[in-house]
Scaffold this active site. Structure first.
Site, PDB file in Angstrom:
ATOM      1  N   ALA A   1      -0.228  10.114  -4.939  1.00 41.72           N
ATOM      2  CA  ALA A   1       0.600  10.984  -4.039  1.00 41.72           C
ATOM      3  C   ALA A   1       2.157  11.131  -3.837  1.00 41.72           C
ATOM      4  O   ALA A   1       2.635  11.603  -2.957  1.00 41.72           O
ATOM      5  CB  ALA A   1      -0.221  12.117  -3.281  1.00 41.72           C
TER       6      ALA A   1
ATOM      7  N   ALA B   1       7.084  13.193   2.948  1.00 42.61           N
ATOM      8  CA  ALA B   1       5.728  12.740   2.323  1.00 42.61           C
ATOM      9  C   ALA B   1       4.661  12.955   2.342  1.00 42.61           C
ATOM     10  O   ALA B   1       5.074  14.313   2.883  1.00 42.61           O
ATOM     11  CB  ALA B   1       5.768  11.107   3.188  1.00 42.61           C
ATOM     12  N   ASN B   2       3.852  12.500   2.118  1.00 38.99           N
ATOM     13  CA  ASN B   2       2.850  13.299   1.765  1.00 38.99           C
ATOM     14  C   ASN B   2       1.767  12.141   2.188  1.00 38.99           C
ATOM     15  O   ASN B   2       1.858  11.304   2.961  1.00 38.99           O
ATOM     16  CB  ASN B   2       2.401  12.932   0.142  1.00 38.99           C
ATOM     17  CG  ASN B   2       2.641  14.133  -1.090  1.00 38.99           C
ATOM     18  OD1 ASN B   2       3.293  15.249  -0.002  1.00 38.99           O
ATOM     19  ND2 ASN B   2       3.054  13.830  -2.165  1.00 38.99           N
ATOM     20  N   ARG B   3       0.742  12.898   3.257  1.00 41.64           N
ATOM     21  CA  ARG B   3      -0.337  12.483   3.126  1.00 41.64           C
ATOM     22  C   ARG B   3      -0.812  10.986   2.744  1.00 41.64           C
ATOM     23  O   ARG B   3      -2.448  10.703   3.224  1.00 41.64           O
ATOM     24  CB  ARG B   3      -1.437  13.428   4.145  1.00 41.64           C
ATOM     25  CG  ARG B   3      -1.160  14.085   5.673  1.00 41.64           C
ATOM     26  CD  ARG B   3      -1.522  15.358   5.985  1.00 41.64           C
ATOM     27  NE  ARG B   3      -0.771  16.474   6.464  1.00 41.64           N
ATOM     28  CZ  ARG B   3      -1.425  16.244   7.089  1.00 41.64           C
ATOM     29  NH1 ARG B   3      -1.278  14.910   8.727  1.00 41.64           N
ATOM     30  NH2 ARG B   3      -0.257  17.397   8.493  1.00 41.64           N
ATOM     31  N   SER B   4      -0.842  10.571   1.691  1.00 40.89           N
ATOM     32  CA  SER B   4      -2.210   9.730   1.059  1.00 40.89           C
ATOM     33  C   SER B   4      -2.119   8.541   1.922  1.00 40.89           C
ATOM     34  O   SER B   4      -1.174   7.870   2.675  1.00 40.89           O
ATOM     35  CB  SER B   4      -1.146   8.966   0.109  1.00 40.89           C
ATOM     36  OG  SER B   4      -2.068   8.218  -0.703  1.00 40.89           O
TER      37      SER B   4
END
Length: 400
Positions: free
Chosen positions: A276, A210-213
């Site tokens: 993101a 995943a991404n940190r969004s």
């Protein structure tokens, strides 16, 4: 801002009814005239005497009140108001509203009402998330009912937390002001599709890429676009944010699911791809948790590229939105990378921001962006994400 506006406040039976007393005072400070309907349940938490002392008016409690009903009071009450506010709005009153039930004064007033209605839900988080309540919310929104909240936090039971806390009085006042204040709607009649948040790409039932969004910027854009009159569809990855007001929110997990939802939401006039999206996913995620084998070596993961949602939308031959806006979250060579993305993805504008850790953009409340188009670069100062959203929507209105 609310000078001489007439608010009919319906107070139903929840512990959050105590906040309604402060709400009355806050509305009066802004020049509003408040009348109140107090249900039998509401009177278990606050008294008619307290409500009447604040409103300076009769507190209406009974449907079959001979004095109040001599001129069909349950109809007159709503007709004489500019806005009807239900705060707190329990699961019970929302169910009555959704199904057209009218077995007490409050529900009769709401059924006979011809004015806009704002509800501020307040209930246990399990009641809020129950399928029956969620079905009622869908129906009420389809009927044109406006919502504020609920917020997340600790419940009255102390041992439970989640969505269900009534919005704070000043939040409700701000929403009332927005509903009753004349405003420009530069995107009225436009359809806007927005993506927000991260995507989660499963490795196994436990792990993911995943991404940190946090989704805060995309959600703020969705709310600002709706406030500007647009019909907004928000396709959101997993975030902890509540659905923006006046927006159709579709929640997904993976990039593939997000792309499918975006395609289903087309045609649209504008697409804002703020999510993101994870660049890669495993070719075949395991249906069982991957265990360590004792060798000290990590398992081999065969990664493949995810679909490029911005590029897909930007290069559509049919149903391509007139304006396609992408985001470039970079840690180096910001403008160069944004310009490259503008060309490769077929976008009309790239909102570029430096997401290096020291800038605290991912998950933070502020943002510093630069708009990159084929005509040049426009620098914006650091501001709250809500303000970035409003300014971006103004720009979108100019270009679409």
């Amino acid at each position: 801002m609310l000078s001489d506006k007439r608010i009919l406040l319906i107070i139903t039976g929840g512990i959050a009814a105590y906040k309604s007393l402060d709400l009355i005072r806050r509305l009066q400070e802004r020049g509003a005239k408040v009348r109140a309907v107090l249900t039998n349940g509401g009177s278990q938490f606050i008294t008619p005497l307290a409500v009447g002392a604040l409103t300076g008016d009769t507190v209406f409690t009974e449907l079959f009140d001979r004095e109040a009903e001599h001129d069909v009071g349950h109809i007159r009450l709503s007709r004489e108001a500019d806005l009807v506010v239900v705060a707190p709005a329990t699961a019970n009153i929302m169910a009555k509203m959704a199904h057209g039930l009218a077995d007490d004064l409050a529900s009769c007033v709401l059924l006979a009402n011809d004015k806009r209605v704002l509800v501020a839900p307040a209930m246990n988080s399990k009641m809020w998330s129950h399928p029956a309540t969620q079905r009622n919310i869908v129906q009420l929104k389809a009927d044109g009912i406006n919502f504020i909240g609920p917020n997340a936090g600790e419940m009255a039971e102390k041992s439970e937390a989640g969505y269900g806390r009534m919005s704070e009085p000043l939040e409700i006042v701000a929403e009332i002001e927005a509903l009753l204040s004349p405003k420009e709607q530069p995107l009225k009649g436009k359809r806007v599709v927005i993506t927000a948040g991260p995507t989660l790409e499963a490795i196994d039932p436990v792990r993911y890429i995943a991404n940190r969004s946090s989704g805060k910027q995309g959600y703020a854009i969705a709310e600002a676009a709706a406030a500007a009159g647009a019909q907004v569809t928000l396709v959101s990855g997993p975030v902890s944010l509540g659905d923006p007001r006046g927006v159709e929110t579709i929640r997904v997990e993976s990039a593939s699911a997000m792309l499918a939802a975006v395609k289903s939401a087309l045609p649209a006039d504008v697409a804002v791809m703020a999510a993101a999206v994870a660049d890669w996913r495993v070719a075949h995620d395991s249906d069982q948790k991957i265990k360590k084998d004792g060798s000290g070596l990590p398992p081999a993961l065969n990664l493949i590229e995810n679909p490029d949602i911005l590029k897909t939308v930007g290069h559509l031959h049919e149903d391509r939105p007139k304006l396609v806006v992408g985001f470039a979250a970079e840690t180096n060579d910001l403008i160069e990378n944004a310009r490259g993305k503008l060309e490769r993805k077929g976008a009309d504008m790239i909102v570029a921001n430096d997401v290096s850790p020291e800038n605290n953009v991912m998950g933070g409340d502020n943002n510093t962006v630069r708009l990159v188009t084929r005509d040049g670069v426009e620098d914006w100062p650091k501001m709250a994400k809500e303000d970035v959203a409003k300014q971006l929507v103004t720009k979108i209105a100019e270009l679409s």
